[in-house]
Scaffold this active site. Structure first.
Site, short mmCIF file in Angstrom:
data_model
loop_
_atom_site.label_atom_id
_atom_site.label_comp_id
_atom_site.label_asym_id
_atom_site.label_seq_id
_atom_site.Cartn_x
_atom_site.Cartn_y
_atom_site.Cartn_z
N SER A 184 -123.12 -17.68 -98.42
CA SER A 184 -123.09 -18.13 -97.12
C SER A 184 -124.03 -19.40 -97.01
O SER A 184 -123.81 -20.09 -95.83
CB SER A 184 -123.96 -17.00 -96.35
OG SER A 184 -125.30 -16.77 -96.99
N HIS A 212 -118.88 -13.80 -94.51
CA HIS A 212 -118.20 -14.82 -94.33
C HIS A 212 -116.43 -15.10 -94.97
O HIS A 212 -116.30 -16.18 -94.64
CB HIS A 212 -119.11 -16.35 -95.02
CG HIS A 212 -120.40 -16.20 -94.28
ND1 HIS A 212 -120.53 -17.04 -93.10
CD2 HIS A 212 -121.58 -15.58 -94.60
CE1 HIS A 212 -121.72 -16.97 -92.70
NE2 HIS A 212 -122.23 -16.19 -93.57
N LYS A 243 -119.31 -12.17 -87.16
CA LYS A 243 -119.29 -13.77 -87.25
C LYS A 243 -117.84 -14.12 -86.75
O LYS A 243 -117.56 -14.28 -85.68
CB LYS A 243 -119.41 -13.90 -88.79
CG LYS A 243 -120.70 -13.65 -89.38
CD LYS A 243 -121.17 -14.24 -90.69
CE LYS A 243 -122.42 -13.48 -91.13
NZ LYS A 243 -123.79 -13.79 -90.36
N1 PMP Z 1 -124.02 -10.49 -95.41
C1 PMP Z 1 -124.02 -11.99 -95.59
C2 PMP Z 1 -123.43 -12.60 -96.56
C3 PMP Z 1 -124.41 -12.50 -94.43
O1 PMP Z 1 -124.45 -13.99 -94.17
C4 PMP Z 1 -124.99 -11.78 -93.13
C5 PMP Z 1 -125.01 -12.58 -91.80
N2 PMP Z 1 -126.30 -13.67 -92.13
C6 PMP Z 1 -125.05 -10.43 -93.26
C7 PMP Z 1 -124.53 -9.80 -94.51
C8 PMP Z 1 -125.61 -9.58 -92.21
O2 PMP Z 1 -124.58 -9.62 -91.32
P1 PMP Z 1 -124.80 -9.14 -89.72
O3 PMP Z 1 -125.44 -10.49 -89.08
O4 PMP Z 1 -123.69 -8.60 -89.06
O5 PMP Z 1 -126.08 -8.09 -89.60
#
Ligand code: PMP
Length: 395
Positions: A184, A212, A243
């Site tokens: 990310s 992502h 997302k």
């Molecule tokens: N895994 C990754 C790689 C993320 O980037 C994120 C979001 N920042 C999450 C999990 C968590 O997802 P959510 O925002 O839907 O709780």
């Protein structure tokens, strides 16, 4: 000691944040999360959203959400195991399983919850979790909740991974390799074909966090597993619905056995109320849209390529991203934050990202280009990057 209720121990830490130049107030958004927004009262170009496809304000999805509210109300009223499992929750799981080309998919209230709940449920004492060193915080927390032992391998380093597998194969019952599909903060893609081969060689299970990659990679955004054609070879294919899908929630796709176990033992399912009907209705519509057309994913990739090339030509260090995530690496934490502040003053919102989200000394701003940006908006943003970048001697 003083009066603990005055929280002086926290005030001291907050002062340290201020001293390090990384203290900030949460920005306030007064519009939908689109490409141009009103943030803290100012109209700016938004280059910080995970709303990759522009779905967060999609008219078809809004209509589906309203219809779901009219039919089911605003809340599900209970955890799924009691009386919060509506037929649309099950419909969404069927739609997701089909879209992901897997036997089953199990939904959670967020991506974070999904990692926290699933990793704990599928591992136990006597197992080893093997995690990429740059995996997301929710994976790290999921690992902490598990009774299994944990270890990390060097980021995307297959020799390091094989070493860990070799050393530990005979010491543990089950091995679980976990990786982000798309990392990310840097935007690089996991070496999934190699990871899967190693997993097969050492009889380890695999878990991919595709927060992502969902809605971004693969045919119509089916994700990293689809991108590499690895269907049936990854045990747990996790994704977010917050997302690219534009709503809220997470899911893990895989086997029917996985589904049955999670529905009995994943703690967010047992102890936290299920997704609200509006979210579920909107997500079902999002998957329908993605199944009908590649228009959104195509535009996302075109825009990302365009923007990345322009920044690279100007001399910015955009790292080694292979996806629409476009980091602009500055280095020093306070300089990265100052760059972000100056971009904002000039009408472009790109959040600064510093330790502990990224390693110390790799402070950056992270640009998220979306399918919804117009070329005119991207050009305007590039102009501002150039002006501020020159002013701060970054380029
Ligand atoms: N895994 C990754 C790689 C993320 O980037 C994120 C979001 N920042 C999450 C999990 C968590 O997802 P959510 O925002 O839907 O709780």
């Amino acid at each position: 000691m003083g009066n603990v209720h005055e929280l002086n121990f926290l005030k001291e830490k907050i002062d340290e944040l201020k001293k390090d130049g990384v203290y900030r107030k949460l920005p306030i958004l007064e519009t939908p999360n689109e490409t141009e927004i009103i943030l803290n009262g100012k109209k700016v170009i938004n280059l910080s959203s995970n709303n990759y496809l522009g779905f967060a304000n999609n008219p078809r999805m809004k209509k589906a959400a309203i219809e779901a509210v009219e039919k089911y109300g605003v809340g599900s009223g209970a955890v799924r195991t009691i009386v919060g499992n509506m037929d649309i929750h099950e419909e969404l799981e069927k739609v997701l399983a089909e879209f992901k080309r897997e036997e089953a998919a199990f939904i959670f209230q967020s991506g974070f919850n999904c990692n926290a709940g699933t990793i704990q449920a599928i591992t136990e004492k006597g197992d080893l979790i093997i995690s990429d060193e740059l995996n997301h915080a929710s994976i790290i927390d999921g690992c902490r909740l598990s009774r299994a032992d944990k270890t990390i391998y060097k980021h995307s380093d297959m020799d390091s991974l094989e070493q860990v597998l070799k050393e530990n194969r005979d010491k543990y019952n089950k091995l679980l390799i976990i990786t982000d599909g798309v990392f990310s903060m840097d935007g690089d893609i996991a070496k999934l074909p190699e990871i899967v081969e190693l997993a097969e060689k050492y009889e380890a299970m695999t878990y991919v966090d595709d927060a992502h990659g969902s809605g971004v990679l693969g045919e119509s955004g089916r994700g990293t597993v689809d991108h590499f054609g690895l269907h049936g070879r990854v045990d747990f294919s996790m994704g977010t619905l917050s997302k690219a899908i534009g709503v809220i929630g997470g899911y893990v796709a895989g086997s029917q056995t996985m589904y049955e176990w999670l529905s009995h033992r994943a703690r967010p399912v047992l102890f936290s109320t299920s997704l609200p009907p509006a979210a579920v209705g909107a997500i079902i519509e999002a998957i329908k849209i993605l199944s009908e057309t590649t228009e959104y994913t195509d535009r996302l990739w075109d825009n990302a390529k365009y923007f990345k090339e322009k920044l690279g030509t100007l001399g910015f260090n955009t790292g080694h991203s292979e996806t629409p995530i476009t980091p602009v690496i500055i280095g020093e934490e306070s300089k990265a934050m100052e760059f972000s502040r100056k971009l904002l003053e000039n009408g472009v919102f790109v959040s600064g990202i510093v330790f502990p989200t990224v390693p110390k000394g790799t402070g950056r701003v992270r640009c998220m280009v979306t399918a919804a940006h117009t070329r005119e908006q991207l050009d305007r943003a590039v102009e501002v990057f150039e002006t501020v970048g020159k002013e701060m001697n970054i380029i």
